[in-house]
Design a protein around this motif. Sequence first.
Motif, PDB file in Angstrom:
ATOM      1  N   PHE A 169     -30.447  35.035  16.774  1.00 33.11           N
ATOM      2  CA  PHE A 169     -30.197  33.573  16.571  1.00 33.11           C
ATOM      3  C   PHE A 169     -31.235  33.278  15.393  1.00 33.11           C
ATOM      4  N   ASP A 170     -31.772  34.117  14.892  1.00 29.97           N
ATOM      5  CA  ASP A 170     -32.739  33.560  13.790  1.00 29.97           C
ATOM      6  C   ASP A 170     -32.213  33.479  12.366  1.00 29.97           C
ATOM      7  N   VAL A 171     -31.489  34.485  12.228  1.00 30.18           N
ATOM      8  CA  VAL A 171     -30.891  34.650  10.719  1.00 30.18           C
ATOM      9  C   VAL A 171     -29.402  33.712  10.684  1.00 30.18           C
ATOM     10  N   SER A 172     -29.522  33.018   9.526  1.00 32.05           N
ATOM     11  CA  SER A 172     -28.255  32.156   9.251  1.00 32.05           C
ATOM     12  C   SER A 172     -26.922  32.950   9.521  1.00 32.05           C
ATOM     13  N   HIS A 173     -26.047  32.227   9.872  1.00 33.64           N
ATOM     14  CA  HIS A 173     -24.670  32.958  10.081  1.00 33.64           C
ATOM     15  C   HIS A 173     -24.095  33.163   8.574  1.00 33.64           C
ATOM     16  N   GLN A 174     -24.563  32.684   7.372  1.00 35.92           N
ATOM     17  CA  GLN A 174     -24.103  32.963   6.312  1.00 35.92           C
ATOM     18  C   GLN A 174     -24.485  34.486   5.666  1.00 35.92           C
ATOM     19  N   ALA A 175     -25.462  34.858   6.329  1.00 37.88           N
ATOM     20  CA  ALA A 175     -25.852  36.128   6.110  1.00 37.88           C
ATOM     21  C   ALA A 175     -25.221  37.057   7.014  1.00 37.88           C
ATOM     22  N   ARG A 176     -24.925  38.326   6.340  1.00 39.80           N
ATOM     23  CA  ARG A 176     -24.148  39.319   7.097  1.00 39.80           C
ATOM     24  C   ARG A 176     -25.481  40.083   7.835  1.00 39.80           C
ATOM     25  N   LEU A 177     -25.292  40.199   9.156  1.00 42.43           N
ATOM     26  CA  LEU A 177     -26.541  40.639  10.031  1.00 42.43           C
ATOM     27  C   LEU A 177     -25.739  42.130  10.648  1.00 42.43           C
ATOM     28  N   ILE A 178     -26.189  43.197  10.316  1.00 41.81           N
ATOM     29  CA  ILE A 178     -26.047  44.448  10.438  1.00 41.81           C
ATOM     30  C   ILE A 178     -27.036  45.210  11.339  1.00 41.81           C
ATOM     31  N   ASP A 179     -26.512  45.660  12.717  1.00 43.88           N
ATOM     32  CA  ASP A 179     -27.462  46.339  13.698  1.00 43.88           C
ATOM     33  C   ASP A 179     -27.287  47.872  13.089  1.00 43.88           C
ATOM     34  N   ILE A 180     -28.251  48.308  12.496  1.00 37.28           N
ATOM     35  CA  ILE A 180     -28.217  49.835  11.951  1.00 37.28           C
ATOM     36  C   ILE A 180     -27.998  50.928  13.334  1.00 37.28           C
ATOM     37  N   ASP A 181     -28.261  50.530  14.264  1.00 31.83           N
ATOM     38  CA  ASP A 181     -28.086  51.393  15.691  1.00 31.83           C
ATOM     39  C   ASP A 181     -26.494  51.565  15.698  1.00 31.83           C
ATOM     40  N   THR A 182     -25.765  50.911  15.241  1.00 38.56           N
ATOM     41  CA  THR A 182     -24.254  51.024  15.488  1.00 38.56           C
ATOM     42  C   THR A 182     -23.835  52.103  14.645  1.00 38.56           C
ATOM     43  N   TYR A 183     -24.562  52.598  13.501  1.00 38.50           N
ATOM     44  CA  TYR A 183     -24.030  53.589  12.712  1.00 38.50           C
ATOM     45  C   TYR A 183     -24.918  54.787  12.669  1.00 38.50           C
ATOM     46  N   GLY A 184     -25.736  55.201  13.773  1.00 43.76           N
ATOM     47  CA  GLY A 184     -26.435  56.275  14.150  1.00 43.76           C
ATOM     48  C   GLY A 184     -27.257  56.529  12.733  1.00 43.76           C
ATOM     49  N   VAL A 185     -28.145  55.753  12.284  1.00 46.54           N
ATOM     50  CA  VAL A 185     -28.976  56.293  10.959  1.00 46.54           C
ATOM     51  C   VAL A 185     -30.115  56.521  11.408  1.00 46.54           C
TER      52      VAL A 185
ATOM     53  N   LYS B  67     -25.610  33.377  -5.083  1.00 45.82           N
ATOM     54  CA  LYS B  67     -24.284  33.286  -5.210  1.00 45.82           C
ATOM     55  C   LYS B  67     -23.451  34.562  -4.736  1.00 45.82           C
ATOM     56  N   GLY B  68     -23.826  35.468  -4.118  1.00 47.95           N
ATOM     57  CA  GLY B  68     -23.286  36.548  -3.531  1.00 47.95           C
ATOM     58  C   GLY B  68     -23.579  36.715  -2.271  1.00 47.95           C
ATOM     59  N   ASN B  69     -23.452  37.847  -1.820  1.00 44.06           N
ATOM     60  CA  ASN B  69     -23.472  38.248  -0.342  1.00 44.06           C
ATOM     61  C   ASN B  69     -24.943  38.560   0.026  1.00 44.06           C
ATOM     62  N   VAL B  70     -25.387  38.016   1.141  1.00 45.26           N
ATOM     63  CA  VAL B  70     -26.802  38.595   1.630  1.00 45.26           C
ATOM     64  C   VAL B  70     -26.555  39.162   2.893  1.00 45.26           C
ATOM     65  N   VAL B  71     -27.280  40.453   2.868  1.00 43.94           N
ATOM     66  CA  VAL B  71     -27.300  41.242   4.129  1.00 43.94           C
ATOM     67  C   VAL B  71     -28.446  41.372   4.842  1.00 43.94           C
ATOM     68  N   CYS B  72     -28.659  41.330   5.956  1.00 45.02           N
ATOM     69  CA  CYS B  72     -29.947  41.668   6.979  1.00 45.02           C
ATOM     70  C   CYS B  72     -29.537  42.873   7.743  1.00 45.02           C
ATOM     71  N   VAL B  73     -30.332  43.999   7.606  1.00 48.61           N
ATOM     72  CA  VAL B  73     -30.284  44.972   8.333  1.00 48.61           C
ATOM     73  C   VAL B  73     -31.386  45.044   9.367  1.00 48.61           C
ATOM     74  N   GLU B  74     -31.102  45.489  10.649  1.00 51.61           N
ATOM     75  CA  GLU B  74     -32.102  45.346  11.675  1.00 51.61           C
ATOM     76  C   GLU B  74     -31.995  46.422  12.721  1.00 51.61           C
ATOM     77  N   LYS B  75     -32.528  46.907  13.390  1.00 52.22           N
ATOM     78  CA  LYS B  75     -32.747  47.829  14.611  1.00 52.22           C
ATOM     79  C   LYS B  75     -32.635  47.104  15.826  1.00 52.22           C
ATOM     80  N   GLY B  76     -31.375  47.084  16.516  1.00 50.15           N
ATOM     81  CA  GLY B  76     -31.051  46.303  17.518  1.00 50.15           C
ATOM     82  C   GLY B  76     -30.490  44.944  17.368  1.00 50.15           C
ATOM     83  N   ASN B  77     -30.282  44.022  18.189  1.00 45.90           N
ATOM     84  CA  ASN B  77     -29.868  42.652  18.102  1.00 45.90           C
ATOM     85  C   ASN B  77     -31.061  41.790  18.174  1.00 45.90           C
ATOM     86  N   THR B  78     -32.063  42.032  17.420  1.00 48.69           N
ATOM     87  CA  THR B  78     -33.253  40.969  17.898  1.00 48.69           C
ATOM     88  C   THR B  78     -33.012  39.637  16.995  1.00 48.69           C
ATOM     89  N   LEU B  79     -32.573  39.718  15.885  1.00 46.39           N
ATOM     90  CA  LEU B  79     -32.598  38.588  15.026  1.00 46.39           C
ATOM     91  C   LEU B  79     -31.281  37.660  14.731  1.00 46.39           C
TER      92      LEU B  79
END
Length: 136
Positions: free
Chosen positions: A43-59, A29-41
């Motif tokens: 095409f696998d993760v639903s467009h309804q989830a927010r997909l974040i490439d952590i490399d973009t933020y230099g963490v 009923k809220g927001n779903v976030v998926c954090v990954e390294k690179g853009n490997t997921l």
Amino acid sequence: MIKLIVGNKGSGKTKTLINMVNEAAKTSKGNVVCVEKGNTLTFDVSHQARLIDIDTYGVSGFDAFYGFFCGLFAGNYDITEVFVDATFKIGGKDYLAFAIMVEKLAKLLDDNGATMTFTVSCGKDDLPERIHQYII
């Protein structure tokens, strides 16, 4: 709540995580976030989830990783679930620093009721015993 999907490389952790993300995206009923390294997921993760490439933020390192999550929750109170793939590729293979971050996140999540799930590439016995309670 914290959940750890633990196993060595090739044990199916990422596939399990993808299934969990997609199921959560359907039912949350809220927001779903998926954090990954690179853009490997992408095409696998639903467009309804927010997909974040952590490399973009230099963490890098678990202190920066914890700060990233604090900012994520501070900026969006509607997050119900966060999924993180390749945890040690992002934070480094420092088991104690990871355990400290998990304990700090558990306190943070108690306040907002969200759930975080991490894939952790190692054996259960490699992790400090104090975080074994989070292994699923």
